[in-house]
Design a protein around this motif. Structure first.
Motif, mmCIF file in Angstrom:
data_model
loop_
_atom_site.group_PDB
_atom_site.id
_atom_site.type_symbol
_atom_site.label_atom_id
_atom_site.label_comp_id
_atom_site.label_asym_id
_atom_site.label_seq_id
_atom_site.Cartn_x
_atom_site.Cartn_y
_atom_site.Cartn_z
ATOM 1 N N MET A 193 0.817 -1.217 0.000
ATOM 2 C CA MET A 193 0.000 0.000 0.000
ATOM 3 C C MET A 193 0.852 1.269 0.000
ATOM 4 S SD MET A 193 -3.192 -0.676 -0.450
ATOM 5 C CE MET A 193 -4.111 0.757 0.075
ATOM 6 N N GLY A 194 1.939 1.195 -0.727
ATOM 7 C CA GLY A 194 2.780 2.373 -0.924
ATOM 8 C C GLY A 194 3.895 2.531 0.076
ATOM 9 N N GLY A 195 3.860 1.800 1.176
ATOM 10 C CA GLY A 195 4.920 1.905 2.183
ATOM 11 C C GLY A 195 4.472 1.311 3.500
ATOM 12 N N TRP A 196 4.913 0.090 3.781
ATOM 13 C CA TRP A 196 4.419 -0.645 4.942
ATOM 14 C C TRP A 196 4.706 0.100 6.245
ATOM 15 C CZ3 TRP A 196 6.002 -4.193 8.994
ATOM 16 C CH2 TRP A 196 4.937 -5.016 9.437
ATOM 17 N N LEU A 197 3.653 0.298 7.035
ATOM 18 C CA LEU A 197 3.672 1.007 8.312
ATOM 19 C C LEU A 197 4.047 2.487 8.180
ATOM 20 C CD1 LEU A 197 5.262 -1.599 10.780
ATOM 21 C CD2 LEU A 197 2.846 -1.161 10.322
ATOM 22 N N MET A 198 3.971 3.019 6.956
ATOM 23 C CA MET A 198 4.279 4.439 6.715
ATOM 24 C C MET A 198 3.130 5.086 5.948
ATOM 25 S SD MET A 198 8.366 4.235 5.776
ATOM 26 C CE MET A 198 8.695 5.897 6.400
ATOM 27 N N TRP A 199 1.896 4.727 6.289
ATOM 28 C CA TRP A 199 0.759 5.077 5.465
ATOM 29 C C TRP A 199 0.385 6.555 5.525
ATOM 30 C CZ3 TRP A 199 -0.134 0.232 8.328
ATOM 31 C CH2 TRP A 199 0.285 -0.872 7.565
ATOM 32 N N LYS A 200 0.703 7.244 6.603
ATOM 33 C CA LYS A 200 0.473 8.692 6.617
ATOM 34 C C LYS A 200 1.382 9.385 5.604
ATOM 35 C CE LYS A 200 -1.335 9.121 11.321
ATOM 36 N NZ LYS A 200 -1.159 9.762 12.656
ATOM 37 N N ASP A 201 2.611 8.878 5.478
ATOM 38 C CA ASP A 201 3.524 9.420 4.472
ATOM 39 C C ASP A 201 3.082 9.059 3.063
ATOM 40 O OD1 ASP A 201 5.080 10.649 6.351
ATOM 41 O OD2 ASP A 201 6.743 9.214 6.249
ATOM 42 N N VAL A 202 2.436 7.891 2.902
ATOM 43 C CA VAL A 202 1.880 7.527 1.597
ATOM 44 C C VAL A 202 0.836 8.565 1.183
ATOM 45 C CG1 VAL A 202 0.505 5.827 0.330
ATOM 46 C CG2 VAL A 202 2.336 5.062 1.856
ATOM 47 N N LEU A 203 -0.037 8.914 2.097
ATOM 48 C CA LEU A 203 -1.051 9.933 1.808
ATOM 49 C C LEU A 203 -0.404 11.278 1.469
ATOM 50 C CD1 LEU A 203 -3.652 9.092 4.582
ATOM 51 C CD2 LEU A 203 -4.184 9.264 2.147
ATOM 52 N N CYS A 233 0.042 9.584 -2.863
ATOM 53 C CA CYS A 233 -1.313 9.567 -3.398
ATOM 54 C C CYS A 233 -1.457 10.626 -4.488
ATOM 55 C CB CYS A 233 -2.333 9.799 -2.285
ATOM 56 S SG CYS A 233 -2.629 8.337 -1.282
ATOM 57 N N GLY A 234 -1.962 10.189 -5.619
ATOM 58 C CA GLY A 234 -2.104 11.072 -6.764
ATOM 59 C C GLY A 234 -0.936 11.044 -7.722
ATOM 60 N N GLU A 235 0.171 10.408 -7.325
ATOM 61 C CA GLU A 235 1.331 10.298 -8.213
ATOM 62 C C GLU A 235 1.143 9.139 -9.189
ATOM 63 O OE1 GLU A 235 3.962 12.372 -8.279
ATOM 64 O OE2 GLU A 235 3.094 13.591 -6.667
ATOM 65 N N ASN A 236 1.992 9.082 -10.213
ATOM 66 C CA ASN A 236 1.894 8.035 -11.224
ATOM 67 C C ASN A 236 2.594 6.769 -10.730
ATOM 68 O OD1 ASN A 236 1.359 6.674 -13.586
ATOM 69 N ND2 ASN A 236 3.017 7.626 -14.741
ATOM 70 N N VAL A 237 1.937 6.079 -9.829
ATOM 71 C CA VAL A 237 2.477 4.863 -9.227
ATOM 72 C C VAL A 237 1.306 3.994 -8.777
ATOM 73 C CG1 VAL A 237 2.633 5.959 -6.935
ATOM 74 C CG2 VAL A 237 4.077 3.972 -7.460
ATOM 75 N N TYR A 238 1.484 2.684 -8.881
ATOM 76 C CA TYR A 238 0.506 1.739 -8.351
ATOM 77 C C TYR A 238 0.879 1.357 -6.927
ATOM 78 C CZ TYR A 238 -1.074 0.812 -13.181
ATOM 79 O OH TYR A 238 -1.570 0.914 -14.451
ATOM 80 N N PHE A 239 -0.115 0.989 -6.129
ATOM 81 C CA PHE A 239 0.106 0.362 -4.829
ATOM 82 C C PHE A 239 -0.407 -1.069 -4.898
ATOM 83 C CE2 PHE A 239 -1.121 4.766 -2.944
ATOM 84 C CZ PHE A 239 0.114 5.290 -3.290
ATOM 85 N N ASP A 240 0.268 -1.999 -4.217
ATOM 86 C CA ASP A 240 -0.359 -3.308 -4.023
ATOM 87 C C ASP A 240 -0.759 -3.459 -2.562
ATOM 88 O OD1 ASP A 240 1.549 -4.771 -2.406
ATOM 89 O OD2 ASP A 240 2.649 -5.434 -4.169
ATOM 90 N N THR A 241 -1.681 -4.377 -2.319
ATOM 91 C CA THR A 241 -2.289 -4.502 -0.984
ATOM 92 C C THR A 241 -1.561 -5.499 -0.087
ATOM 93 O OG1 THR A 241 -3.822 -6.273 -1.647
ATOM 94 C CG2 THR A 241 -4.540 -3.995 -1.999
ATOM 95 N N ALA A 242 -0.403 -5.985 -0.516
ATOM 96 C CA ALA A 242 0.245 -7.112 0.156
ATOM 97 C C ALA A 242 0.510 -6.869 1.639
ATOM 98 C CB ALA A 242 1.567 -7.436 -0.550
ATOM 99 N N PHE A 243 0.202 -7.910 2.433
ATOM 100 C CA PHE A 243 0.497 -7.955 3.868
ATOM 101 C C PHE A 243 -0.180 -6.814 4.632
ATOM 102 C CE2 PHE A 243 3.436 -8.633 7.550
ATOM 103 C CZ PHE A 243 3.272 -9.995 7.656
#
Length: 263
Positions: free
Chosen positions: A175-185, A189-199
């Protein structure tokens, strides 16, 4: 069709040795299959998936060729296998040519295991080569249980590296960065990149997941489990439980991966 876009498997002889070591490094996480390709195929079918993407990693330059030949060997039936190159390998570009010639669609890079920061400029020629050849690039993103410090692929660092790929597909695992989800937001978010839902199911608050998906767009999120360390059926249930539309869930579980892989 459900595709588990983030799984791992090893040659049969290596799996016997590797699984206990990896389990211990991950804090005793119990694996959900034996580590072999045959056991992975059996488990994903049992747990509701039609296909799996196996993400192979060359943890050092000497492993590169054997890892990639294994990737080519298993790239058939209901397995889509990704190769890997090591940034310190003098033969990395040659290996990319080998993988392309043998029908491999993607490259897995793990900045923690391979000891580089994702935004180091010395990596940019490699990124440009990968992108120019049409590969999908998957990065481990965020904290790794076995290598918690320093974090080599933070959302902030990854954002700096994305322009080098020139629009070629990049996936930030977990999801863009495990245990760093506030930084992902904040950064991704909105950048040209996919996230996967793993783990994600056992560690990520569902409200965070829904917020990220809504902020980033469901077109850029792909289902994955991290099998054998995550459980495919648990991660499917996690996605289906989220407070997002059924249309968004279908995109994440199936449609986005089918499009990205050209199936």
């Amino acid at each position: 069709m459900i595709i588990d876009f983030h799984t791992h498997a090893f040659p049969d002889k290596l799996a016997v040795k590797a699984m206990p070591i990896l389990s211990k490094a991950a804090g005793g996480v119990k694996p959900n299959h034996e580590g072999t390709v045959s056991s992975l195929k059996e488990k994903i079918k049992e747990q509701g998936c039609d296909m799996a993407v196996v993400l192979n990693i060359a943890t050092n330059p000497h492993q590169e060729k054997s890892v990639n030949r294994f990737a080519v060997e298993i790239n058939k039936d209901n397995i889509v296998s990704f190769g890997s190159v090591h940034p310190d390998s003098p033969e990395a570009f040659e290996e990319l040519e080998f993988l392309k010639e043998n029908g491999i669609k993607g490259i897995k890079l793990h900045p923690d295991y391979q000891n580089f920061f994702v935004d180091e400029e010395r990596l940019f020629p490699l990124y440009e080569k990968i992108a120019s050849m049409g590969f999908i690039t998957v990065f481990h993103a965020g904290i790794d249980i076995g290598y918690p410090d320093p974090v080599h692929c933070t959302p902030e660092r990854l954002k700096k590296a994305l322009p080098v790929f020139g629009g070629a597909p990049v996936i930030a695992a977990h999801m863009g960065g495990w245990l760093m989800w506030k930084d992902v937001l904040k950064y991704l978010c909105g950048e040209n990149v996919y996230f996967d839902t793993a783990f994600s199911s056992s560690r990520m608050p569902p409200d965070y997941a829904a917020e990220i998906i809504k902020a980033h767009g469901s077109d850029k999120v792909i289902f994955g489990s991290d099998m054998p360390w995550g459980k495919t059926e648990d991660e499917i249930s996690f996605v289906r439980s989220l407070k997002i539309s059924d249309e968004d869930k279908e995109k994440i579980l199936s449609e986005n991966a089918v499009k990205l892989l050209g199936l």
